[in-house]
Design a protein around this motif. Structure first.
Motif, PDB file in Angstrom:
ATOM      1  N   GLY A 185       0.753  -1.326   0.175  1.00 15.56           N
ATOM      2  CA  GLY A 185      -0.093   0.178   0.149  1.00 15.56           C
ATOM      3  C   GLY A 185       0.837   1.125   0.124  1.00 15.56           C
ATOM      4  N   THR A 215      -2.884   6.245 -11.963  1.00 16.71           N
ATOM      5  CA  THR A 215      -3.422   5.175 -11.783  1.00 16.71           C
ATOM      6  C   THR A 215      -2.598   4.025 -11.491  1.00 16.71           C
ATOM      7  N   ILE A 219      -8.045   0.057   3.599  1.00 17.77           N
ATOM      8  CA  ILE A 219      -7.925   0.525   2.486  1.00 17.77           C
ATOM      9  C   ILE A 219      -8.142   2.097   2.914  1.00 17.77           C
ATOM     10  N   TRP A 260      -4.731   4.233   2.890  1.00 16.13           N
ATOM     11  CA  TRP A 260      -4.224   4.705   1.887  1.00 16.13           C
ATOM     12  C   TRP A 260      -5.054   5.898   1.110  1.00 16.13           C
ATOM     13  N   ALA A 261      -6.364   6.071   1.493  1.00 15.10           N
ATOM     14  CA  ALA A 261      -7.264   7.164   1.024  1.00 15.10           C
ATOM     15  C   ALA A 261      -6.643   8.221   1.876  1.00 15.10           C
ATOM     16  N   PHE A 321      -9.128  10.554  -4.475  1.00 20.41           N
ATOM     17  CA  PHE A 321      -8.711   9.092  -4.265  1.00 20.41           C
ATOM     18  C   PHE A 321      -9.961   8.141  -4.657  1.00 20.41           C
ATOM     19  N   SER A 324     -10.849   3.814  -5.515  1.00 22.51           N
ATOM     20  CA  SER A 324      -9.981   2.428  -5.386  1.00 22.51           C
ATOM     21  C   SER A 324     -11.282   1.381  -5.466  1.00 22.51           C
ATOM     22  N   ASP A 384     -14.945   4.629   3.035  1.00 17.23           N
ATOM     23  CA  ASP A 384     -14.270   3.316   2.957  1.00 17.23           C
ATOM     24  C   ASP A 384     -14.999   2.313   3.360  1.00 17.23           C
ATOM     25  N   ALA A 425      -5.854  -4.775  -6.898  1.00 13.56           N
ATOM     26  CA  ALA A 425      -6.856  -3.794  -6.640  1.00 13.56           C
ATOM     27  C   ALA A 425      -6.332  -2.818  -7.743  1.00 13.56           C
ATOM     28  N   PHE A 480      -6.086   1.711  -7.644  1.00 12.66           N
ATOM     29  CA  PHE A 480      -5.989   2.554  -7.203  1.00 12.66           C
ATOM     30  C   PHE A 480      -5.979   4.152  -8.296  1.00 12.66           C
TER      31      PHE A 480
END
Length: 369
Positions: A91, A109, A121, A124-125, A135, A137, A180, A277, A279
């Motif tokens: 991540g 991307t 997740i 990471w956002a 963001f 994903s 999320d 994933a 992103f």
């Protein structure tokens, strides 16, 4: 229930991860992410996961000293192969790749494969929104560990296939807006957390193989128990489960087609999960100026907060609190409280971590509590 200081818990988590074979930098990164999930109220993605990671390492699915590789780059796009490393390291690699490329191109991307477990997740956002990037994903489990049934079925066909989005708030709020969410009624880890706390499940969360509400989390079984056990319902449950099913399909295929890993139907569904994933990060200043966007965020937040809570209208069984909160607000409030009061851990989680500590001859931080 045991309450422990976040720094102390992080030190203990790092010791356990080191004993499982992770190098120093990896233990630091993974421990930080796990305790951050616990601080923000997501026990399901916190230190509760360490015993599972130990099982994955023993089965050769997670390689504790592996490093992810950025294997393909072409302008604003990249592919990150996790190489079976800890997902929290994967991540971080994806976030840094997105930040660098979005600064250069305005939009970037990343497709992700072989990421084991990417963790929360939302982390990471948050990291990208704090850099004032938007963001989006889509995540799946590469065809393994299926626990969610489509609407009208009790047969496991998806993972919880989360969709995550974030918007920066340009200093108008002390936290970014981060959605999320699983495309199932609830994340699988919430069932683990309910079991750890000895709580029954709300009847709308899961279904037995016979089509009845599943309220005992122990009857859900493990990721790899097949269809003889229960399944989580799709988002919307018995009322609008077709919408959750549709979202799960799209998350499955976005993550698979753009991440490059297998999709459900291409692997043994009882195999260990490994996250794939897609992103995306977007620099919003490519479309408008910061001052205007800050004013938009402020106006919308004021509009949202003007909604009157009604005592007869429930927020939902999995929601935090009893009044409407902005996406990411519950995590912000919980982190503030736990910074002062410590992190509460269910007794079952404490027992599992203590047993793991004994197994690896590590001092038990919970002794005497």
């Amino acid at each position: 229930m045991v309450t422990i200081d976040a720094d102390r818990l992080e030190t203990h988590a790092a010791s356990l991860l080191r004993a499982l074979g992770a190098p120093a930098k990896t233990t630091e990164d993974v421990a930080t992410s796990l305790v951050d999930a616990d601080r923000k109220g997501h026990t399901s993605h916190g230190v509760l996961r360490i015993p599972t990671y130990g099982q994955m390492i023993a089965d050769g699915v997670l390689v504790p000293d592996a490093e992810p590789e950025v294997t393909t780059t072409d302008g604003p796009t990249a592919v990150v192969d996790g190489c079976g490393a800890f997902g929290h390291v994967v991540g971080r690699t994806a976030v840094e790749t997105l930040a660098e490329r979005s600064a250069q191109y305005g939009l970037a991307t990343v497709g992700i494969r072989n990421a084991t477990h990417l963790g929360r997740i939302g982390e990471w956002a948050e990291r990208l929104a704090e850099r004032e990037l938007c963001f989006l994903s889509f995540v799946h489990t590469s065809g393994g560990g299926l626990v969610v049934a489509p609407a009208g079925s009790t047969t496991r066909r998806f993972s919880t296939n989360p969709i995550t989005a974030a918007v920066p708030t340009f200093d108008k709020l002390p936290f970014p807006l981060v959605l999320d969410m699983a495309t199932s009624q609830v994340a699988h880890g919430k069932l683990d957390a309910a079991e750890a706390n000895g709580r029954p499940l709300p009847p709308e969360w899961a279904v037995t193989a016979d089509g009845e509400p599943l309220t005992d989390p122990e009857q859900m079984g493990e990721f790899r128990d097949g269809d003889t056990w229960g399944a989580i319902r799709p988002l919307g449950g018995t009322t609008a489960g077709h919408k959750g099913t549709g979202l799960a399909v799209m998350a499955e295929l976005f993550a698979g087609l753009l991440g490059g890993g297998p999709v459900a139907g291409q692997r043994d569904p009882d195999a260990w999960f490994t996250n794939g994933a897609f992103f995306m990060a977007i620099d919003p200043t490519q479309f408008s100026d910061r001052e205007q966007m800050a004013a938009q965020v402020e106006a919308f937040v004021d509009h949202f907060r003007a909604a009157d809570p009604h005592p007869e209208v429930a927020v939902g069984d999995a929601a935090s609190g009893s009044t409407p909160l902005l996406p990411g607000e519950a995590e912000h409030r919980t982190a503030q409280n736990r910074a002062e009061e410590g992190i509460p851990l269910p007794d079952r989680v404490v027992d599992q971590l203590a047993s793991l500590a004994v197994e690896h001859d590590i001092e038990d931080p919970f002794a005497g509590q």
